[in-house]
Motif scaffolding. Sequence first.
Motif, PDB file in Angstrom:
ATOM      1  N   LYS A 520       0.794  -1.224   0.000  1.00  0.00           N
ATOM      2  CA  LYS A 520       0.000   0.000   0.000  1.00  0.00           C
ATOM      3  C   LYS A 520       0.826   1.274   0.000  1.00  0.00           C
ATOM      4  CE  LYS A 520      -0.503  -0.268   5.022  1.00  0.00           C
ATOM      5  NZ  LYS A 520      -1.467  -0.401   6.137  1.00  0.00           N
ATOM      6  N   SER A 521       2.138   1.186   0.296  1.00  0.00           N
ATOM      7  CA  SER A 521       2.958   2.397   0.372  1.00  0.00           C
ATOM      8  C   SER A 521       4.416   2.046   0.121  1.00  0.00           C
ATOM      9  CB  SER A 521       2.812   3.071   1.745  1.00  0.00           C
ATOM     10  OG  SER A 521       3.285   2.230   2.770  1.00  0.00           O
ATOM     11  N   ALA A 522       5.217   3.077  -0.114  1.00  0.00           N
ATOM     12  CA  ALA A 522       6.650   2.872  -0.323  1.00  0.00           C
ATOM     13  C   ALA A 522       7.328   2.380   0.955  1.00  0.00           C
ATOM     14  CB  ALA A 522       7.295   4.173  -0.797  1.00  0.00           C
ATOM     15  N   GLU A 523       6.871   2.858   2.112  1.00  0.00           N
ATOM     16  CA  GLU A 523       7.449   2.415   3.379  1.00  0.00           C
ATOM     17  C   GLU A 523       7.179   0.932   3.620  1.00  0.00           C
ATOM     18  OE1 GLU A 523       7.146   3.467   8.165  1.00  0.00           O
ATOM     19  OE2 GLU A 523       5.976   4.589   6.690  1.00  0.00           O
ATOM     20  N   SER A 524       5.980   0.470   3.314  1.00  0.00           N
ATOM     21  CA  SER A 524       5.667  -0.949   3.460  1.00  0.00           C
ATOM     22  C   SER A 524       6.510  -1.794   2.519  1.00  0.00           C
ATOM     23  CB  SER A 524       4.182  -1.180   3.180  1.00  0.00           C
ATOM     24  OG  SER A 524       3.383  -0.456   4.079  1.00  0.00           O
ATOM     25  N   THR A 525       6.794  -1.272   1.335  1.00  0.00           N
ATOM     26  CA  THR A 525       7.627  -1.997   0.371  1.00  0.00           C
ATOM     27  C   THR A 525       9.028  -2.233   0.934  1.00  0.00           C
ATOM     28  OG1 THR A 525       6.399  -1.086  -1.495  1.00  0.00           O
ATOM     29  CG2 THR A 525       8.624  -1.861  -1.928  1.00  0.00           C
ATOM     30  N   THR A 526       9.638  -1.196   1.464  1.00  0.00           N
ATOM     31  CA  THR A 526      10.996  -1.327   2.011  1.00  0.00           C
ATOM     32  C   THR A 526      11.032  -2.271   3.201  1.00  0.00           C
ATOM     33  OG1 THR A 526      11.438   0.944   1.295  1.00  0.00           O
ATOM     34  CG2 THR A 526      12.955  -0.024   2.901  1.00  0.00           C
ATOM     35  N   ARG A 527      10.060  -2.160   4.095  1.00  0.00           N
ATOM     36  CA  ARG A 527      10.042  -3.004   5.292  1.00  0.00           C
ATOM     37  C   ARG A 527       9.821  -4.470   4.937  1.00  0.00           C
ATOM     38  NH1 ARG A 527       6.716  -0.206   7.854  1.00  0.00           N
ATOM     39  NH2 ARG A 527       4.812  -1.336   7.321  1.00  0.00           N
ATOM     40  N   LEU A 528       8.948  -4.752   3.985  1.00  0.00           N
ATOM     41  CA  LEU A 528       8.683  -6.138   3.609  1.00  0.00           C
ATOM     42  C   LEU A 528       9.891  -6.775   2.932  1.00  0.00           C
ATOM     43  CD1 LEU A 528       6.621  -8.428   3.470  1.00  0.00           C
ATOM     44  CD2 LEU A 528       5.825  -7.487   1.277  1.00  0.00           C
TER      45      LEU A 528
END
Length: 679
Positions: A520-528
Amino acid sequence: MAILKKISGPPPDAKQSTTKVKTKAKQRYLKRKKERKKTKGKAPVRKGADTDVQVESDDEEAVEEDVEPSDEPDNSPAVAEDETPSSKARKAKKRRKTEAEAPDDDEPMLVDDVVPEAQVPPPPEEKTTSPVALPSFPLPSLPNAPSKLALARQGLDPALLDAEIVDPNTSLTIPSDGEVDGGTYLSQKTRKRLKELGIEELFAVQTALLPFLLGDASQRRLYLPYNPPRDVCASAPTGSGKTLAYVLPIIETLSTRIVTRLRALIVLPTRDLVSQVRETFEAVGKGSGLKIATATGQHSFAHEQAQLVTDKTSKLKGGSSQVDILICTPGRLIDHLNETPNFTLQHLRFLVVDEADRLLAQSFQDWLAQVLAATRPPVHPTSGYELSQEGNLVNLGKTSLCSDAVAPAFLHTFSIPDIPCSITERKEPSCQKLLFSATLTRDPGKLAALDLRQPKYFIVQGGKASKGDDDGILAVGLEKFTMPDKLSEQYVVCSGSQKPLVLFYLIVTHNVRNALIFTKSAESTTRLVRLFTFFEQARAQEDPNAQPIVARSYSSDLSTSERRSILDKFRSQDIQILVCSDLISRGIDISHVSHVVSYDAPVDMRKYVHRVGRTARAGRSGDAWTLVEEQEARYFKSMMKDAEHLDSIKRMKVDSKSLELYTKHYELALEQLRSAYER
């Protein structure tokens, strides 16, 4: 009228009895009356309460003469025998009137006043009015819901009712050699180039649009001021070849141009999509001599100006251009319209809006209104000449018509005043608008903002819907989304804490490679991506023979060069999994993508359609999974049901025993991620 006699005898409550004596005049009147009755016939006699009292009727209008009884002798003068009945009647009428105005309570009751008991009407009963209750009203109820057909027709553009419904399985083979085009309306040179690129047949949307755009030879001209072309709106599933559907007509039409002018403008929502469309134009238009440029803000503004226009110092009414085709984002386009000298859209032959639903939903400095205004002549024209005080026609310098090459639709705005000729007459702009999207909007307000000219709609829709019937109207009016035929769709309901573990289970057990995972977001992409990297490290420590899986993030946080490098590695399969935001969900064509996973469930159906459309493209097969948290399950099912797609997506259940095999690795990865963020 009958003459009534008084009842003899006093009333019961009288103290002294009185006797009523007939006067001589009365006796004479009664005698004459009897004689008259003998001659005329006897009248019926009614019996009253007393049998001694006789009631006689008279045909004449006479009334009994009331004389109060008196003990004194009767000294009243006798009534003249020649007294006429009419005078008697008048006197009787006068007496009746006097008696009516002043009744006497002691007056004895007349015979006619005594009515038989059987004939006495009962006294009127008193009506008891009961309290009236308040009127009852029906309970409130919902009105009947309108039919789907009525909903489909509400606010619908009349041109949509005449939309051409295209079967998604339609295809057309491209002939290799010879002058016969095989119904493609493509030149031999273009067909040969398509064969070199490995394109053997045209898809459904291409077979529908090419005859409409290229079928009439007169419509291939660069300027059509007297017979402007109709606009086109096309809605087709993702991966169905929409890009090639407008690339081929533009290449075919502009290949005959002699002077370089900006004649085709393609507006796209993202920079990555701009780069992809440019590659398609360069591949198909190789050898045509057409000049192609992009404007996305990736380079400096001065660098883009130098690529677009030849002369920035002079003010030329017809503009100057170094490119035939410009592919850009809307924000950068508005910058050049406002700030770049001699950048004009008056020569446009094609205006393409790809991913139209997304571009129309975003303002971008009101880009659409400014672009449409730039394609039309100004409302208040200015002449390229003026009259001097001596009456001579003076040229205004570098605004000469001969050196500017003004478009035909703009000629009348710079013509010589008060001299009617073919130049001064108004002409229509030759710009043809082409709109494409997998989820083309049906919003009448947004469609009206486009100012479409006799639009023709093409909708690639499966099923039995056809033009003119109710199913066709439903397919047009209600948004029904078509998925690729060879796409397999599934969803998994899980808790929010177990969602990463379920994702890792799918990747390992189902051998998910060449996959796109959407968050859902760029931050979620990096964390995953970091969590998955730690998971792979923990799994490799336990099983050294396990083949590692490389995952990378792709989001707007990265620079353009970094995103390009990651895409190149993903295309070469050096990266097996690309975790990305919705930045890449529209338009990006990566042929080898076989799996799509929505780690965060999409919030609307349009976003879901564009995500799963990254796989199963161009007739290939593909799988799509959606991870739905427990609190989101009801909304997700409702969304699918409203789109009539719930039966097409299957629920996949993952038991706890299957997850236990990877729980240890997941807990280790989670601990490492926590430590990494605490630093």
